[in-house]
Design a protein around this motif. Structure first.
Motif, PDB file in Angstrom:
ATOM      1  N   ILE A 196      26.818  30.544  45.628  1.00 48.27           N
ATOM      2  CA  ILE A 196      27.900  30.877  46.572  1.00 48.27           C
ATOM      3  C   ILE A 196      28.833  31.904  45.956  1.00 48.27           C
ATOM      4  CG2 ILE A 196      29.784  29.918  47.938  1.00 48.27           C
ATOM      5  CD1 ILE A 196      28.333  27.236  47.886  1.00 48.27           C
ATOM      6  N   ASN A 197      29.178  31.716  44.687  1.00 49.76           N
ATOM      7  CA  ASN A 197      30.034  32.687  44.000  1.00 49.76           C
ATOM      8  C   ASN A 197      29.388  34.068  44.003  1.00 49.76           C
ATOM      9  OD1 ASN A 197      30.460  29.930  43.108  1.00 49.76           O
ATOM     10  ND2 ASN A 197      31.916  30.735  41.604  1.00 49.76           N
ATOM     11  N   LEU A 198      28.097  34.100  43.699  1.00 55.45           N
ATOM     12  CA  LEU A 198      27.378  35.364  43.617  1.00 55.45           C
ATOM     13  C   LEU A 198      27.381  36.082  44.963  1.00 55.45           C
ATOM     14  CD1 LEU A 198      25.550  37.248  41.932  1.00 55.45           C
ATOM     15  CD2 LEU A 198      23.610  35.877  42.699  1.00 55.45           C
ATOM     16  N   VAL A 199      27.054  35.334  46.021  1.00 58.79           N
ATOM     17  CA  VAL A 199      26.989  35.952  47.346  1.00 58.79           C
ATOM     18  C   VAL A 199      28.363  36.439  47.783  1.00 58.79           C
ATOM     19  CG1 VAL A 199      26.529  35.516  49.783  1.00 58.79           C
ATOM     20  CG2 VAL A 199      24.959  34.634  48.052  1.00 58.79           C
ATOM     21  N   GLY A 200      29.372  35.611  47.623  1.00 56.63           N
ATOM     22  CA  GLY A 200      30.702  35.964  48.109  1.00 56.63           C
ATOM     23  C   GLY A 200      31.301  37.160  47.401  1.00 56.63           C
ATOM     24  N   ARG A 201      31.248  37.152  46.075  1.00 52.90           N
ATOM     25  CA  ARG A 201      31.931  38.207  45.328  1.00 52.90           C
ATOM     26  C   ARG A 201      31.188  39.536  45.387  1.00 52.90           C
ATOM     27  NH1 ARG A 201      35.330  37.001  40.195  1.00 52.90           N
ATOM     28  NH2 ARG A 201      36.274  38.817  41.213  1.00 52.90           N
ATOM     29  N   ILE A 202      29.874  39.484  45.254  1.00 55.72           N
ATOM     30  CA  ILE A 202      29.139  40.755  45.193  1.00 55.72           C
ATOM     31  C   ILE A 202      29.104  41.456  46.546  1.00 55.72           C
ATOM     32  CG2 ILE A 202      26.808  39.946  45.739  1.00 55.72           C
ATOM     33  CD1 ILE A 202      25.830  41.681  43.401  1.00 55.72           C
ATOM     34  N   THR A 203      29.131  40.701  47.642  1.00 52.74           N
ATOM     35  CA  THR A 203      29.106  41.351  48.955  1.00 52.74           C
ATOM     36  C   THR A 203      30.479  41.900  49.329  1.00 52.74           C
ATOM     37  OG1 THR A 203      29.438  39.164  49.963  1.00 52.74           O
ATOM     38  CG2 THR A 203      27.186  40.004  49.856  1.00 52.74           C
ATOM     39  N   LEU A 204      31.539  41.151  49.089  1.00 48.28           N
ATOM     40  CA  LEU A 204      32.874  41.636  49.435  1.00 48.28           C
ATOM     41  C   LEU A 204      33.319  42.775  48.526  1.00 48.28           C
ATOM     42  CD1 LEU A 204      34.979  38.468  50.323  1.00 48.28           C
ATOM     43  CD2 LEU A 204      34.554  40.443  51.771  1.00 48.28           C
ATOM     44  N   ARG A 205      32.980  42.690  47.258  1.00 48.84           N
ATOM     45  CA  ARG A 205      33.503  43.650  46.283  1.00 48.84           C
ATOM     46  C   ARG A 205      32.650  44.915  46.196  1.00 48.84           C
ATOM     47  NH1 ARG A 205      37.047  42.722  41.963  1.00 48.84           N
ATOM     48  NH2 ARG A 205      36.999  44.347  40.363  1.00 48.84           N
ATOM     49  N   GLU A 206      31.324  44.759  46.218  1.00 48.40           N
ATOM     50  CA  GLU A 206      30.452  45.900  45.927  1.00 48.40           C
ATOM     51  C   GLU A 206      29.455  46.206  47.044  1.00 48.40           C
ATOM     52  OE1 GLU A 206      30.576  48.020  43.557  1.00 48.40           O
ATOM     53  OE2 GLU A 206      32.142  47.090  42.343  1.00 48.40           O
ATOM     54  N   LEU A 207      28.478  45.313  47.220  1.00 46.83           N
ATOM     55  CA  LEU A 207      27.329  45.672  48.036  1.00 46.83           C
ATOM     56  C   LEU A 207      27.672  45.881  49.509  1.00 46.83           C
ATOM     57  CD1 LEU A 207      24.249  43.678  46.726  1.00 46.83           C
ATOM     58  CD2 LEU A 207      24.826  46.082  46.456  1.00 46.83           C
ATOM     59  N   GLY A 208      28.642  45.147  50.033  1.00 46.01           N
ATOM     60  CA  GLY A 208      28.973  45.307  51.446  1.00 46.01           C
ATOM     61  C   GLY A 208      29.356  46.740  51.770  1.00 46.01           C
ATOM     62  N   ILE A 209      30.344  47.258  51.051  1.00 50.35           N
ATOM     63  CA  ILE A 209      30.812  48.611  51.330  1.00 50.35           C
ATOM     64  C   ILE A 209      29.833  49.658  50.818  1.00 50.35           C
ATOM     65  CG2 ILE A 209      32.214  48.629  49.245  1.00 50.35           C
ATOM     66  CD1 ILE A 209      32.827  50.451  52.588  1.00 50.35           C
TER      67      ILE A 209
END
Length: 370
Positions: A196-209
């Motif tokens: 959950i930590n991995l999905v939440g942080r990496i998508t909001l911070r990096e991969l999403g944008i």
């Protein structure tokens, strides 16, 4: 049948010799005449061609070459033969031999030098275009009636609304992949909950944008380059300048506003869809119910991660819009350049987005937004 080409040598009193040719000086009848001419020694002052029956281009070239080497004059030509010799002399020019191929190391250095020069030249052009875009924004801000509202709204739809489907599908699948791979690796340590930590942080911070910016660069940046390039090719941009309409204000400003405005929204939308995809996989594979997933996301994802993505998004949008419009403005001669400039716009935008993303990662790390 014509006689073979031949000559006789007569020594003159001036210290040189006279060669009197006879027979047929054509390709079929030259025989060993070139070899015998090469064997002639001593000075030759005059070549007499009054006794020949016929001469063609090859024969004229053989005689011309010999006369040039011996510095001899040619006499006894009839008007037709003289015209042929004039043509041979006019066509005579030194041939530049091809350069020997360079060594692989030198070739590599040349390729690197060309790439560096092209990169510097392109960066210089981009900076100049950025300055022109800022000036265009200032002119529109100081003269609001020149702002093209309908064109900007249309770009909002093309860049943003029309991209929701493909960006949503891409983000959902990325969230599923991140969760699946993270769960596989973390299971070895009995720490599947940290997926959950991995999905939440990496998508909001990096991969999403980041993935959204790459998708917009490939979708909208290429479209900007192709549209403006086609207008440049059909001289529509020149026509706009003729009637007093600034292409920067009419074409670049609406597109830049649309991408800069829509990219933060698309990035946030992409991150949410990726989190949903990761949450579904955690529910199915790890038996983590959605309510627990959402509670865990709220606990482990700091608000700074959201701000990091939202701060980067407008910068990425400006880069994508300026790169696409700049390459479109560079189209000059033919339709092939439209395709080439469109490809360059996409590659350039994606490269600059990734470079700036790395810069932002270091910058936010240094200020403590980890």
């Amino acid at each position: 049948m014509s006689a073979l080409a031949d000559f006789e040598r007569t020594d003159s009193g001036s210290g040189g010799a006279v060669l009197r040719f006879s027979g047929n000086l054509s390709l079929a009848n030259l025989g060993d005449l070139p070899d015998r001419l090469d064997a002639v020694e001593g000075a030759v002052t005059k070549i007499d061609l009054s006794g020949i029956d016929r001469i063609d281009t090859v024969g004229a070239w053989v005689i011309r070459r010999f006369a040039r080497d011996k510095d001899a004059s040619i006499e006894g030509l009839n008007p037709a033969s003289q015209h042929l010799f004039d043509q041979v002399v006019a066509a005579e020019h030194p041939i530049e031999l091809p350069r020997p191929p360079a060594s692989p190391f030198v070739h590599l250095l040349a390729e690197i030098g060309d790439a560096v020069f092209t990169a510097i030249h392109t960066l210089y052009g981009l900076l100049g275009f950025l300055g022109a875009t800022v000036i265009a924004f200032w002119n529109v801000a100081t003269h609001p009636r020149r702002f093209r509202f309908h064109a900007t709204v249309h770009r909002f739809e093309v860049v943003g609304v029309s991209a929701l489907g493909i960006i949503g599908l891409m983000s959902f699948l990325i969230g599923v992949v991140i969760a699946q791979q993270g769960a596989v690796q973390l299971r070895q340590f009995g720490a599947e909950v940290y997926t959950i930590n991995l999905v939440g942080r990496i998508t909001l911070r990096e991969l999403g944008i980041l993935m959204t910016a790459i998708m917009v660069a490939g979708r909208s940046g290429s479209a900007f380059a192709a549209q403006i390039g086609t207008m440049k090719l059909t001289e529509e941009i020149d026509a706009m300048r003729t009637i007093g309409v600034s292409p920067m204000e009419a074409l670049v400003v609406p597109r830049t506003i649309a991408v800069v405005t829509m990219l933060p929204l698309l990035g946030f939308y992409s991150a949410l869809i990726a989190i949903i995809g990761g949450g579904l996989l955690c529910w199915v594979q790890l038996d983590i119910p959605p309510i627990t997933f959402v509670q865990r996301i709220r606990e482990v994802v700091p608000l700074n991660d959201l701000w990091v993505g939202l701060i980067k998004a407008p910068v990425f949008g400006a880069i994508i819009a300026i790169a696409g419009c700049f390459q479109g403005m560079q189209v000059e001669s033919d339709a092939e350049q439209v395709g080439r400039r469109t490809t360059t716009a996409v590659v350039q935008a994606i490269f600059l987005v990734i470079v700036l993303d790395a810069f932002f990662a270091v910058f936010f790390s240094q200020i403590g937004w980890i």
